[in-house]
Design a protein around this motif. Structure first.
Motif, short mmCIF file in Angstrom:
data_model
loop_
_atom_site.label_atom_id
_atom_site.label_comp_id
_atom_site.label_asym_id
_atom_site.label_seq_id
_atom_site.Cartn_x
_atom_site.Cartn_y
_atom_site.Cartn_z
N PRO A 184 4.35 28.89 63.64
CA PRO A 184 3.63 27.78 64.29
C PRO A 184 2.35 27.37 63.57
CG PRO A 184 3.52 29.79 65.62
CD PRO A 184 4.51 30.04 64.55
N VAL A 185 1.64 28.34 62.99
CA VAL A 185 0.42 27.97 62.26
C VAL A 185 0.77 27.18 61.00
CG1 VAL A 185 -1.58 28.84 60.99
CG2 VAL A 185 -0.94 29.89 63.17
N ALA A 186 1.78 27.63 60.27
CA ALA A 186 2.18 26.90 59.07
C ALA A 186 2.68 25.50 59.43
CB ALA A 186 3.27 27.68 58.33
N GLU A 187 3.41 25.39 60.53
CA GLU A 187 3.91 24.08 60.96
C GLU A 187 2.77 23.12 61.27
OE1 GLU A 187 6.62 24.74 64.23
OE2 GLU A 187 8.27 24.08 62.97
N VAL A 188 1.80 23.58 62.06
CA VAL A 188 0.74 22.65 62.46
C VAL A 188 -0.09 22.25 61.24
CG1 VAL A 188 -1.12 24.29 63.04
CG2 VAL A 188 -0.89 22.17 64.33
N LEU A 189 -0.30 23.17 60.30
CA LEU A 189 -1.08 22.82 59.11
C LEU A 189 -0.32 21.88 58.19
CD1 LEU A 189 -2.74 26.24 58.19
CD2 LEU A 189 -3.76 24.30 59.36
N SER A 190 1.01 21.94 58.23
CA SER A 190 1.80 21.05 57.37
C SER A 190 1.92 19.65 57.95
CB SER A 190 3.19 21.64 57.14
OG SER A 190 3.97 21.61 58.32
N HIS A 191 1.73 19.50 59.28
CA HIS A 191 1.95 18.21 59.93
C HIS A 191 0.66 17.48 60.30
CE1 HIS A 191 6.23 18.59 60.11
NE2 HIS A 191 6.21 19.65 60.88
N GLN A 192 -0.41 18.21 60.59
CA GLN A 192 -1.64 17.57 61.07
C GLN A 192 -2.83 18.04 60.26
OE1 GLN A 192 -1.99 16.56 65.29
NE2 GLN A 192 -0.59 18.25 65.74
N GLN A 193 -3.89 17.24 60.30
CA GLN A 193 -5.12 17.59 59.61
C GLN A 193 -6.28 17.56 60.59
OE1 GLN A 193 -6.01 15.45 56.04
NE2 GLN A 193 -4.08 15.96 55.05
N GLY A 194 -7.06 18.63 60.56
CA GLY A 194 -8.25 18.69 61.39
C GLY A 194 -9.44 18.08 60.68
N ALA A 195 -10.61 18.27 61.27
CA ALA A 195 -11.86 17.76 60.69
C ALA A 195 -12.80 18.94 60.46
CB ALA A 195 -12.52 16.75 61.63
N PRO A 196 -13.60 18.92 59.39
CA PRO A 196 -14.50 20.04 59.12
C PRO A 196 -15.46 20.34 60.27
CG PRO A 196 -14.36 18.60 57.21
CD PRO A 196 -13.66 17.89 58.34
N ARG A 197 -15.90 19.30 60.98
CA ARG A 197 -16.82 19.54 62.10
C ARG A 197 -16.14 20.33 63.21
NH1 ARG A 197 -19.25 14.44 65.27
NH2 ARG A 197 -17.01 14.26 65.70
N GLY A 198 -14.88 20.00 63.53
CA GLY A 198 -14.08 20.78 64.46
C GLY A 198 -14.56 20.78 65.90
N HIS A 199 -14.85 19.61 66.46
CA HIS A 199 -15.25 19.51 67.87
C HIS A 199 -14.03 19.10 68.71
CE1 HIS A 199 -19.79 18.86 66.84
NE2 HIS A 199 -19.34 20.06 66.52
N TRP A 200 -13.60 19.99 69.60
CA TRP A 200 -12.35 19.79 70.35
C TRP A 200 -12.62 19.48 71.81
CZ3 TRP A 200 -7.29 20.15 68.47
CH2 TRP A 200 -7.16 20.53 67.13
N GLN A 201 -11.78 18.60 72.35
CA GLN A 201 -11.78 18.30 73.79
C GLN A 201 -10.53 18.91 74.40
OE1 GLN A 201 -14.06 16.52 75.80
NE2 GLN A 201 -12.79 17.24 77.50
N VAL A 202 -10.68 19.56 75.56
CA VAL A 202 -9.56 20.16 76.28
C VAL A 202 -9.26 19.32 77.51
CG1 VAL A 202 -8.72 22.21 77.49
CG2 VAL A 202 -10.21 22.46 75.47
N VAL A 203 -7.99 18.99 77.71
CA VAL A 203 -7.54 18.23 78.88
C VAL A 203 -6.51 19.10 79.60
CG1 VAL A 203 -6.40 16.15 79.72
CG2 VAL A 203 -7.92 16.02 77.73
N THR A 204 -6.75 19.35 80.88
CA THR A 204 -5.86 20.23 81.64
C THR A 204 -5.56 19.63 83.01
OG1 THR A 204 -5.63 22.46 82.56
CG2 THR A 204 -7.84 21.52 82.53
N ASP A 205 -4.48 20.11 83.62
CA ASP A 205 -4.18 19.69 85.00
C ASP A 205 -4.35 20.86 85.97
OD1 ASP A 205 -2.00 21.24 84.35
OD2 ASP A 205 -0.54 19.62 84.44
N GLY A 206 -5.08 21.89 85.51
CA GLY A 206 -5.35 23.02 86.39
C GLY A 206 -6.58 23.77 85.91
N GLY A 207 -7.50 24.06 86.82
CA GLY A 207 -8.77 24.68 86.45
C GLY A 207 -8.62 26.05 85.82
N GLY A 208 -7.60 26.80 86.25
CA GLY A 208 -7.41 28.14 85.71
C GLY A 208 -7.17 28.13 84.22
N HIS A 209 -6.28 27.27 83.77
CA HIS A 209 -6.01 27.18 82.33
C HIS A 209 -7.26 26.74 81.57
CE1 HIS A 209 -1.36 26.86 82.71
NE2 HIS A 209 -1.77 28.10 82.56
#
Length: 696
Positions: free
Chosen positions: A281-306
């Motif tokens: 899975p790590v190799a797959e995501v690195l081969s298909h998508q590119q992140g940004a050096p700053r690396g600021h992520w937003q999380v979207v969930t439909d449940g507070g526990g997760h």
């Protein structure tokens, strides 16, 4: 085409030791080739059989109708040396050796290496699980042939490899570009296979399971070359003493110090994981998508526990939260229960914000039509399409964690088919976020396009000056001291040179326009003191370099005072067609290609830029001064680098210039070795007539 690349795409394969017995490896390999859509010729070799699995059998290599591109030897190890000679005699240059050395046969591996070297044959193995090229239908591993894809796998364990292949088969969109089992690395090893997959156009990323390597320095150099253009994910075995013992009993390899191995792998651009299940899975995501050096992520969930669990994991993995005017994690709180499109709208809003570099979705997405109502399937499909469109439009990554499995799930499969990672583990989801950010930061620190463009330009234009010519030119600009160097062209100059340079130890380097890397041909001698020793060393140096490079134009020997010990830096200036003039600064000496710990800046620069580059280095403590009473003299170094950079910008004919090493210590710095590549021009001023005499 190299022999290994030719074998990788083999059109004719010989199976030595082919058998009609299903339990035999020679039978399994023939069967695997027949059932893997291989369109090439299969030559079973058996001393007595007339046919094997319906194919004509041959008694020996000499009887074959054509030269095989690849041979697989399935016979006991004691028979292999003679068979290698047969393969070489009939033109086959790459051989897979399946057999394992028994305790009393360890000497045979050394014999195999000797025979292979003597006859120009390359070995895959011994003790290998084989190889697979799904794109060519080549299956020499006896495992089920995986779907053809873009991920290469090189493993020191057949079982680890099989588990990854079975994992890839769970998803129709996940496939391999190839697999090689390194075995005992009697000849070819990890470095060779990385070189193969670096050149392989079908490979987008690679995965390694490493127990032990032979030539560690060459391995790290090849990892560095690979990661400049393609992602590499590594699982390194040997954290515990028990694991080290298991490695040694498995392949006879030395596992080495895990901490050192993992740190050095990261330094040269490999992303290191902890479990076999993380490789794919790590190799797959690195081969298909590119992140940004700053690396600021937003999380979207439909449940507070997760959301709470993800927040903790992001802190543990060092993944940064995006700072927005809404909560992070952001809880949809049931808003998607009857309208999954809310997810797509939310993701679109966040990815179009400049402060957000990527989004993680966690919860029920992909399962609303199963949990609530089948009529929601159409809405989830539409939401998935919208998420893919937003990802492509913004160029920012999206990772989806779903409670529902991907298999037989049309919504989640649609996401995966478009390169969006979908996982069921929150821990893995956050690790993917970390991997994307880590890769982006590495590429930002060691720009692939920059390095590639520079090297392509450097090898296609210009010629290297001798170091004497380079030093003379820099001396004219008062960037090096012209009085601290002499060109010696006959032994009778020894006394005059010693008087001019002072009675101090000297360094001698061969001068030839045909020799760029002087140390590689024995063209360097150090700590030579006195006229008599200098005269004798001059003759020795010319003799031994002449023996190694009989056709080289030897113009003399450069003599300079020995530099005071210090930390080795590399300072380089490069003219790139895409980025213009560039400064490179980092850890130098023989470690420059192994560690790849360098920083780049566009010219012109000021002293603060040089300081910032040093601060950016992983090993900055060595440069600043480690465990010594006084810090290294970074002020003088920074001023000199800026002066050289300003001068370089004015030189229209210089393509590339490198000082390696530059020794720095508390009392100053000294550029020890200088290289300049200049354009070919007929109207450039001819070399000064006194270049073949001692500098004033």
């Amino acid at each position: 085409m190299t022999p290994l690349m030719n074998a990788w795409q083999a059109e004719r394969i010989a199976v030595i030791g082919a058998s009609e017995q299903p339990a035999k490896r020679g039978h399994q390999i023939v069967r695997a080739l027949q059932t893997s859509a291989y369109n090439g010729a299969i030559y079973p070799i058996h001393p007595k059989a007339e046919t094997i699995r319906g194919l004509p059998a041959f008694a020996r290599m000499a009887d074959l109708p054509a030269v095989p591109d690849l041979a697989v030897i399935c016979t006991p190890l004691a028979t292999v040396p003679d068979l290698l000679v047969d393969c070489a005699a009939h033109g086959t240059r790459v051989v897979v050796v399946v057999a394992t050395a028994q305790p009393h046969e360890r000497h045979l591996e050394q014999e195999l290496r000797h025979v292979a070297d003597e006859h120009g044959v390359r070995l895959i193995g011994t003790n290998t699980s084989g190889l697979l090229n799904p794109h060519a239908g080549i299956n020499l591993a006896g495992m089920p042939t995986p779907t053809a894809g873009g991920l290469a796998l090189v493993s020191q364990s057949g079982n680890v490899a099989l588990s990854i292949m079975m994992q890839s088969m769970l998803y129709a969109d996940s496939g391999l570009s190839g697999y090689i089992g390194v075995g005992n690395q009697t000849d070819l090893g990890f470095a060779d296979y990385l070189g193969l997959f670096r050149e392989d156009p079908a490979t987008q990323a690679a995965m390694l399971y490493v127990e032990g390597v032979g030539d560690g320095q060459r391995f790290l150099q090849e990892v560095s070359r690979f990661t400049q253009t393609k992602p590499l994910v590594v699982l390194k075995a040997g954290k515990s003493q028990q694991a080290v013992a298991a490695v040694q009993s498995h392949t006879g390899s030395l596992a080495g110090n895990y901490r050192i191995s993992a740190d050095l792998l990261r330094t040269v651009g490999a992303y290191v994981v902890d479990q076999p299940e993380q490789l794919l899975p790590v190799a797959e995501v690195l081969s298909h998508q590119q992140g940004a050096p700053r690396g600021h992520w937003q999380v979207v969930t439909d449940g507070g526990g997760h959301g709470s669990v993800v927040a903790d994991l992001m802190v543990d993995y060092g993944v940064d939260f995006a700072q927005t005017d809404t909560a992070n994690p952001y809880d949809l709180a049931g808003a998607a229960d009857d309208n999954p499109r809310v997810f797509a709208d939310c993701i679109d809003a966040y990815l179009n914000r400049p402060e957000v570099d990527g989004v993680l979705v966690t919860g029920l997405f992909g399962g609303y039509h199963r949990r609530f109502d089948a009529s929601l399937l159409e809405a989830e499909h539409a939401a998935a399409e919208a998420i893919v469109d937003t990802m492509r439009t913004t160029g920012k990554p999206v990772i989806v964690h779903s409670l529902y499995p991907v298999v037989d799930n049309p919504v989640l499969q649609a996401l995966r088919a478009q390169g969006i990672a979908v996982v069921q583990s929150l821990d893995l989801a956050v690790r993917l976020m970390q991997a994307l950010t880590w890769r982006a930061r590495y590429r930002n620190r060691h720009p692939a396009s920059l390095a590639t463009a520079i090297r392509k330009r450097a090898v296609s234009e210009g010629a290297w000056l001798t170091e004497w010519e380079a030093r003379h030119r820099l001396g004219q600009a008062d960037l090096l001291s012209a009085r601290d160097q002499s060109l010696m062209t006959h032994p009778g100059q020894a006394a005059e040179i010693c008087h001019a340079l002072g009675q101090q130890p000297m360094a001698l380097k061969i001068m030839s326009p045909d020799i760029v890397h002087k140390s590689d041909v024995g063209g360097v001698m150090l700590n030579i003191s006195g006229a008599e020793a200098l005269s004798e060393a001059y003759g020795q140096l010319l003799h031994r370099v002449g023996a190694v490079c009989p056709d080289a134009d030897l113009q003399g020997v450069l003599v300079t005072p020995m530099a005071k010990a210090g930390t080795e830096l590399v300072v380089g200036f490069l003219n790139d067609v895409q980025y213009g003039s560039v400064l490179m600064l980092g850890i130098g000496g023989t470690w420059v290609e192994v560690l790849a710990d360098v920083a780049f800046r566009a010219l012109p620069v000021v002293e603060n830029d040089v300081r910032d580059m040093i601060e950016q280095l992983d090993y900055k403590a060595l440069v600043q001064g480690y465990r010594q009473s006084r810090p290294n003299d970074l002020d003088s170094l920074s001023r000199w680098v800026v002066r050289v950079a300003d001068w370089y910008l004015k030189q229209d004919d210089i393509l590339e210039m490198e000082f390696n090493p530059v020794l720095i210590n508390p009392d100053g710095f000294a550029p020890v070795d200088v290289r300049i590549k200049a354009q070919h021009t007929n109207d450039r001023d001819a070399p000064q007539p006194n270049w073949n005499r001692m500098a004033p």
